[in-house]
Design a protein around this motif. Structure first.
Motif, PDB file in Angstrom:
ATOM      1  N   ILE A 124       1.013  -1.234  -0.203  1.00  0.00           N
ATOM      2  CA  ILE A 124      -0.041  -0.127  -0.057  1.00  0.00           C
ATOM      3  C   ILE A 124       0.864   1.092  -0.061  1.00  0.00           C
ATOM      4  O   ILE A 124       1.538   1.438   1.019  1.00  0.00           O
ATOM      5  N   THR A 152       0.917   5.217   0.416  1.00  0.00           N
ATOM      6  CA  THR A 152       0.318   6.398   1.014  1.00  0.00           C
ATOM      7  C   THR A 152       0.960   7.513   1.430  1.00  0.00           C
ATOM      8  O   THR A 152       2.258   7.649   1.717  1.00  0.00           O
ATOM      9  N   LEU A 189      -4.097   5.261   7.530  1.00  0.00           N
ATOM     10  CA  LEU A 189      -4.726   4.011   6.742  1.00  0.00           C
ATOM     11  C   LEU A 189      -5.962   3.740   7.494  1.00  0.00           C
ATOM     12  O   LEU A 189      -6.288   2.336   7.712  1.00  0.00           O
ATOM     13  N   PHE A 221      -8.924   3.366   5.867  1.00  0.00           N
ATOM     14  CA  PHE A 221      -9.666   2.833   5.093  1.00  0.00           C
ATOM     15  C   PHE A 221      -9.601   1.285   5.089  1.00  0.00           C
ATOM     16  O   PHE A 221     -10.299   0.491   4.809  1.00  0.00           O
ATOM     17  N   LEU A 222      -8.391   0.667   5.951  1.00  0.00           N
ATOM     18  CA  LEU A 222      -8.638  -0.509   6.244  1.00  0.00           C
ATOM     19  C   LEU A 222      -9.211  -1.069   6.772  1.00  0.00           C
ATOM     20  O   LEU A 222      -9.448  -2.365   7.094  1.00  0.00           O
ATOM     21  N   VAL A 250       3.679  -1.280   3.870  1.00  0.00           N
ATOM     22  CA  VAL A 250       3.193   0.081   3.640  1.00  0.00           C
ATOM     23  C   VAL A 250       4.363   1.063   3.076  1.00  0.00           C
ATOM     24  O   VAL A 250       5.506   1.053   3.759  1.00  0.00           O
ATOM     25  N   VAL A 287      -1.510   3.101  11.451  1.00  0.00           N
ATOM     26  CA  VAL A 287      -2.157   1.939  10.804  1.00  0.00           C
ATOM     27  C   VAL A 287      -3.158   1.242  12.035  1.00  0.00           C
ATOM     28  O   VAL A 287      -2.695   1.290  13.089  1.00  0.00           O
ATOM     29  N   SER A 292       2.229   7.334  -6.491  1.00  0.00           N
ATOM     30  CA  SER A 292       1.913   6.148  -5.979  1.00  0.00           C
ATOM     31  C   SER A 292       2.717   5.098  -6.370  1.00  0.00           C
ATOM     32  O   SER A 292       2.800   3.741  -5.987  1.00  0.00           O
ATOM     33  N   ASP A 294      -4.636   1.165  -3.693  1.00  0.00           N
ATOM     34  CA  ASP A 294      -4.409   2.485  -3.179  1.00  0.00           C
ATOM     35  C   ASP A 294      -5.287   2.789  -2.242  1.00  0.00           C
ATOM     36  O   ASP A 294      -6.367   2.090  -1.903  1.00  0.00           O
ATOM     37  N   ASP A 295      -4.938   3.717  -1.163  1.00  0.00           N
ATOM     38  CA  ASP A 295      -5.747   4.148   0.066  1.00  0.00           C
ATOM     39  C   ASP A 295      -6.928   4.679  -0.238  1.00  0.00           C
ATOM     40  O   ASP A 295      -7.469   5.256   0.771  1.00  0.00           O
ATOM     41  N   ASP A 296      -7.280   5.176  -1.384  1.00  0.00           N
ATOM     42  CA  ASP A 296      -8.833   5.640  -1.771  1.00  0.00           C
ATOM     43  C   ASP A 296      -9.485   4.716  -2.435  1.00  0.00           C
ATOM     44  O   ASP A 296     -10.625   5.135  -3.284  1.00  0.00           O
TER      45      ASP A 296
END
Length: 320
Positions: A29, A31, A35, A37-38, A52, A64, A94, A113-115
Motif C-alpha cells: 500500500i 500512502t 490508513l 480505510f483498512l 506500507v 495503521v 503512488s 491505493d488508500d482511496d
C-alpha cells in the motif's frame, strides 16, 4: 522502518475459512495519510502481511489500525536500504509502491491505493480472493472470448473458440477496475467533476513477448479519489503531450528473441526508451537509467535474481 503485529480480533478472521495463499501473498500500500480505510477491508486484509510505503514527509507518522501485521518504509528507510540506487524509486506519486515489490519475499503481491473501498452496494466482495483466482487460472490473449473469463464458474468458451487455444497462457497480472470515480487525467476530471462510473472501464509489451497473460476486469472496487485535480495537473501536464509519442512507441516496440526473461526484456526496453524517447525530453534518458538501476537494486535485494519471475495483481497482485 516500523513493524507491528496486533492481537487478532474476531472481525479479522478469514471469510469462509482459511484465506487463500495466506503465507504466499503480501499486500503493498503506497500512502501519504493514515490508513483508516483498512477498517473496511479488515475481514479480507487482516490475515495477510502488509507492506506500507510512505510517500512525502518521512517525519510524518502514519497510523495503521490495530490488529494488522505490517512493516512501514518511508523515504529515509529506502535511502538507507538502497543507497545511491534509491533514485530509481519514484516519489510524489503512488509509484513508490515499487519499493514494496522489491522487499517482499512472497510469491504474490496484491497492491491497492488508500482511496479504494469495498463496494458500498452491501454485497461483500473479497477482491483479494478474486484476484488470486484470476492468477491461478489461465488467460486467453490470442483469441477473444465473448463471455468474460471462460475459466470462471458459470461461464465457458463460446462456439467457434479454437480448441487448440483453450489451455490458455499463464496469468501474471490481474488488473481490477474502478467503480464510482473514473481514472481520468486532470483536465478531464476538472471539466467533469460530478461524473461517476457505474460501469467498468479500463498491459503489455513484455507479457506479449513472453506469451504471458494479463486479466483486466473483475474484481470491481469503489474508488473515492483523494487527490486534488489541480495538483494532478501540475504533475501530469507534460505527460498529456508526451502520450501522443508514447502510445505509438509501445505499439511498435519489438523485443529480440534472446530476451527470454522479464529482466532481459526490461533492460532491452530501457535501451529503446533511451534511443527513441530520449530525444523528446531529458526525462526519458533519466527514466532509462532508472530502469537499469531498478534491475540492479532488485537483484541486490533478491539474490535469486533473474531466475525469479514476477507476477502482479492490481487492485491488485504481483508474484515473484
Amino acid at each position: 522502518m516500523r513493524a507491528a503485529a496486533g492481537k487478532e480480533s474476531p472481525s479479522s478472521s478469514a471469510v469462509g475459512g482459511t484465506p487463500l495463499l495466506k503465507d504466499e501473498l503480501d499486500i503493498v500500500i503506497p500512502t501519504i495519510r493514515n490508513l483508516d480505510f483498512l477498517e473496511m477491508w479488515r475481514p479480507f486484509f487482516q490475515p495477510y502481511h502488509l507492506i506500507v510505503v510512505q510517500d512525502g514527509d518521512p517525519s510524518k507518522t502514519i497510523r495503521v489500525p490495530e490488529g494488522f501485521d505490517y512493516e512501514l518504509y518511508n523515504r529515509n528507510d529506502i535511502k538507507r536500504i538502497l543507497g545511491p540506487k534509491a533514485a530509481c524509486i519514484s516519489f510524489k506519486d503512488s509509484a513508490c509502491r515499487c519499493f514494496g515489490y522489491m522487499v517482499s519475499r512472497k510469491k504474490y503481491i496484491y497492491t491497492i491505493d488508500d482511496d479504494c473501498f469495498v463496494n458500498p452496494s452491501g454485497k461483500e466482495i473479497n477482491a483479494v480472493e478474486q484476484h488470486i483466482s484470476n492468477l491461478l487460472t489461465p488467460s486467453t490473449p490470442y483469441f477473444f472470448n465473448t463471455l468474460y473469463d471462460p475459466y470462471r464458474e458459470g461461464t465457458d468458451f463460446v462456439r467457434g473458440y479454437p480448441f487448440s487455444l483453450r489451455e490458455g497462457t499463464p496469468t501474471v497480472v490481474s488488473h481490477g477496475l474502478w467503480l464510482n470515480i473514473p481514472d481520468y487525467d486532470a483536465p478531464t476530471q476538472l471539466v467533469k467533476p460530478r461524473e461517476r462510473n457505474a460501469r467498468y472501464q479500463t498491459l503489455c509489451v513484455i507479457c506479449d513477448h513472453l506469451r504471458l497473460g494479463v486479466k483486466t476486469g473483475l474484481p470491481y472496487i469503489w474508488h473515492s479519489k483523494a487527490s486534488n485535480p489541480f495538483v494532478n495537473l501540475k504533475k501530469e501536464y507534460k505527460g498529456i503531450f508526451w502520450q501522443e509519442e508514447l502510445i505509438p512507441f509501445f505499439q511498435a516496440v519489438v523485443l529480440p528473441k534472446d530476451c527470454t526473461t522479464v529482466h532481459k526484456c526490461y533492460i532491452e526496453l530501457s535501451k529503446q526508451v533511451r534511443e527513441r524517447l530520449g530525444k523528446i525530453d531529458p526525462y526519458f534518458t533519466k527514466l532509462a537509467d532508472a530502469m537499469v538501476t531498478w534491475i540492479e537494486a532488485w537483484d541486490e535485494l533478491n539474490p535469486s535474481g533473474p531466475a525469479a519471475e514476477v507476477v502482479v495483481v492490481n487492485g491488485s497482485s504481483n508474484g515473484k
